[in-house]
Design a protein around this motif. Structure first.
Motif, PDB file in Angstrom:
ATOM      1  N   ALA A 109     -17.893  -3.704 -38.458  1.00  0.00           N
ATOM      2  CA  ALA A 109     -17.518  -3.607 -39.188  1.00  0.00           C
ATOM      3  C   ALA A 109     -16.344  -2.635 -39.761  1.00  0.00           C
ATOM      4  O   ALA A 109     -14.989  -2.843 -40.336  1.00  0.00           O
ATOM      5  CB  ALA A 109     -18.954  -2.756 -40.538  1.00  0.00           C
ATOM      6  N   ILE A 110     -16.874  -1.480 -38.387  1.00  0.00           N
ATOM      7  CA  ILE A 110     -15.326  -0.437 -38.224  1.00  0.00           C
ATOM      8  C   ILE A 110     -14.343  -1.072 -38.328  1.00  0.00           C
ATOM      9  O   ILE A 110     -13.388  -0.754 -38.259  1.00  0.00           O
ATOM     10  CB  ILE A 110     -15.886   1.121 -37.272  1.00  0.00           C
ATOM     11  CG1 ILE A 110     -17.578   1.120 -38.125  1.00  0.00           C
ATOM     12  CG2 ILE A 110     -15.351   1.316 -36.821  1.00  0.00           C
ATOM     13  CD1 ILE A 110     -17.745   2.986 -37.201  1.00  0.00           C
ATOM     14  N   ALA A 111     -14.388  -1.855 -36.724  1.00  0.00           N
ATOM     15  CA  ALA A 111     -13.080  -2.035 -36.037  1.00  0.00           C
ATOM     16  C   ALA A 111     -12.226  -3.588 -36.611  1.00  0.00           C
ATOM     17  O   ALA A 111     -11.295  -3.616 -36.884  1.00  0.00           O
ATOM     18  CB  ALA A 111     -14.213  -3.639 -35.048  1.00  0.00           C
ATOM     19  N   ASN A 112     -13.070  -4.103 -37.821  1.00  0.00           N
ATOM     20  CA  ASN A 112     -12.204  -4.772 -39.524  1.00  0.00           C
ATOM     21  C   ASN A 112     -12.587  -4.226 -40.616  1.00  0.00           C
ATOM     22  O   ASN A 112     -11.981  -4.529 -41.236  1.00  0.00           O
ATOM     23  CB  ASN A 112     -13.514  -5.441 -38.646  1.00  0.00           C
ATOM     24  CG  ASN A 112     -13.007  -6.431 -37.624  1.00  0.00           C
ATOM     25  OD1 ASN A 112     -11.930  -7.709 -37.838  1.00  0.00           O
ATOM     26  ND2 ASN A 112     -14.099  -6.706 -36.767  1.00  0.00           N
ATOM     27  N   GLY A 113     -12.430  -2.820 -40.289  1.00  0.00           N
ATOM     28  CA  GLY A 113     -11.779  -2.340 -41.511  1.00  0.00           C
ATOM     29  C   GLY A 113     -13.045  -2.612 -43.119  1.00  0.00           C
ATOM     30  O   GLY A 113     -12.163  -1.986 -43.628  1.00  0.00           O
ATOM     31  N   GLN A 151     -12.544  -3.080 -28.454  1.00  0.00           N
ATOM     32  CA  GLN A 151     -11.235  -2.656 -27.861  1.00  0.00           C
ATOM     33  C   GLN A 151     -10.576  -2.124 -29.355  1.00  0.00           C
ATOM     34  O   GLN A 151      -9.482  -1.919 -29.028  1.00  0.00           O
ATOM     35  CB  GLN A 151     -10.337  -4.252 -27.839  1.00  0.00           C
ATOM     36  CG  GLN A 151      -9.266  -4.711 -27.242  1.00  0.00           C
ATOM     37  CD  GLN A 151      -8.373  -5.310 -25.925  1.00  0.00           C
ATOM     38  OE1 GLN A 151      -9.623  -6.204 -25.443  1.00  0.00           O
ATOM     39  NE2 GLN A 151      -7.041  -5.023 -25.436  1.00  0.00           N
ATOM     40  N   LEU A 152     -10.485  -3.940 -30.301  1.00  0.00           N
ATOM     41  CA  LEU A 152     -10.010  -2.945 -31.456  1.00  0.00           C
ATOM     42  C   LEU A 152     -10.525  -1.718 -32.263  1.00  0.00           C
ATOM     43  O   LEU A 152      -9.021  -0.730 -32.328  1.00  0.00           O
ATOM     44  CB  LEU A 152     -10.640  -4.125 -32.728  1.00  0.00           C
ATOM     45  CG  LEU A 152     -10.058  -5.779 -33.095  1.00  0.00           C
ATOM     46  CD1 LEU A 152     -10.960  -6.302 -33.947  1.00  0.00           C
ATOM     47  CD2 LEU A 152      -8.337  -5.616 -33.765  1.00  0.00           C
ATOM     48  N   ALA A 153     -11.595  -1.312 -32.069  1.00  0.00           N
ATOM     49  CA  ALA A 153     -11.883  -0.033 -32.752  1.00  0.00           C
ATOM     50  C   ALA A 153     -11.251   1.145 -31.407  1.00  0.00           C
ATOM     51  O   ALA A 153     -10.549   1.960 -32.370  1.00  0.00           O
ATOM     52  CB  ALA A 153     -13.363   0.046 -32.580  1.00  0.00           C
ATOM     53  N   ALA A 154     -10.769   0.762 -30.271  1.00  0.00           N
ATOM     54  CA  ALA A 154     -10.317   1.542 -29.156  1.00  0.00           C
ATOM     55  C   ALA A 154      -8.741   1.828 -30.058  1.00  0.00           C
ATOM     56  O   ALA A 154      -8.252   3.105 -29.455  1.00  0.00           O
ATOM     57  CB  ALA A 154     -10.375   1.273 -27.475  1.00  0.00           C
ATOM     58  N   ALA A 158     -10.610   4.846 -31.854  1.00  0.00           N
ATOM     59  CA  ALA A 158     -11.779   5.663 -31.064  1.00  0.00           C
ATOM     60  C   ALA A 158     -12.181   5.266 -30.416  1.00  0.00           C
ATOM     61  O   ALA A 158     -11.063   4.882 -29.478  1.00  0.00           O
ATOM     62  CB  ALA A 158     -13.050   4.285 -32.187  1.00  0.00           C
ATOM     63  N   THR A 159     -13.260   6.267 -29.671  1.00  0.00           N
ATOM     64  CA  THR A 159     -13.468   6.486 -28.174  1.00  0.00           C
ATOM     65  C   THR A 159     -14.293   5.143 -28.087  1.00  0.00           C
ATOM     66  O   THR A 159     -15.214   5.815 -29.181  1.00  0.00           O
ATOM     67  CB  THR A 159     -13.916   7.867 -28.366  1.00  0.00           C
ATOM     68  OG1 THR A 159     -13.050   8.947 -28.405  1.00  0.00           O
ATOM     69  CG2 THR A 159     -13.733   8.248 -26.498  1.00  0.00           C
TER      70      THR A 159
END
Ligand SMILES: Cc1cc2nc3c(=O)[nH]c(=O)nc-3n(C[C@H](O)[C@H](O)[C@H](O)COP(=O)(O)O)c2cc1C
Length: 204
Positions: A109-113, A151-154, A158-159
């Motif tokens: 959810a975070i990685a895809n906003g 990978q998207l979140a990084a 993001a860490t």
């Protein structure tokens, strides 16, 4: 990031991945750290389910007190649904956010906003404001969707800090293992913890 004398507000979110003892260790460390003035604490519904399985706790009422064994006036407990909390806005002066443990669902959810609940929205705010966001992901094995989302979140800032304990420091208990992991996460945020394990190479 450099060491800080006062970090003000930090957010700790707990989601429904295995690893409740890590969340307890983090909450305890943040409460005990004088540099942290306020802890915004959000647990997902599924985190409560995992707390029940792993710690035998039930319900959301007084959750921080149940986790710590005593109350702390530093903790501000938010319902997962409260999209109107301060941390949901970039104008609120938060210094960063730790998600520990971070489920693959919340990672996705975070990685895809998606920003569909307070945890996801507060993380989205950290990314847009370029504030530290540490995702302590936990799953094994990872599928390609998990890997892509990491990978998207990084790439968005993001860490990715997987819940993988170190063993070369020879923890004697799971509590000690969790504490050593938490020390590493906090050091990454510039909050070095007194007594944290440090590797000493032979040449030192
Ligand atoms: C006991 C238990 C352990 C779980 N462990 C994990 C885990 O380690 N990693 C994970 O991604 N999901 C795990 N799940 C599944 C998540 O809780 C589930 O995908 C949930 O939808 C995540 O929601 P949340 O991110 O809103 O907390 C576990 C579920 C239960 C009941």
């Amino acid at each position: 990031m450099k060491s800080m004398n006062d970090v003000g507000n930090l957010t700790l979110a707990v989601t429904g991945a295995s690893g409740s003892i890590y969340a307890v260790a983090m909450l305890r460390a943040l409460v005990g750290d004088k540099r942290v003035r306020r802890i915004h604490f959000v647990a997902s519904e599924n985190a409560l389910r995992v707390f029940a399985e792993e710690l035998g706790l039930s319900g959301r009422n007084d959750l921080p007190t149940k986790l710590l064994g005593s109350p702390s006036d530093k903790i501000c407990l938010h319902p997962e649904s409260d999209i109107g909390a301060g941390i949901a806005s970039g104008s609120y002066p938060s210094r960063g956010m730790i998600v520990l443990p971070c489920s693959m669902g919340t990672l996705g959810a975070i990685a895809n906003g998606l920003a569909a609940n307070l945890i996801q929205r507060a993380a989205d705010v950290c990314l847009k404001e370029q504030r530290p966001l540490i995702l302590c992901v936990r799953e094994t094995p990872f599928n390609r969707i998990h890997l892509r989302n990491m990978q998207l979140a990084a790439e968005a800032g993001a860490t990715i800090f997987p819940v993988i304990p170190t063993l070369y420091n020879r923890p004697q208990t799971t509590t000690e293992m969790a504490k050593q992991f938490v020390d590493r996460v906090l050091a990454h945020l510039g909050l070095e913890q007194p007594g944290a394990y440090q590797w000493k190479a032979e040449e030192d």
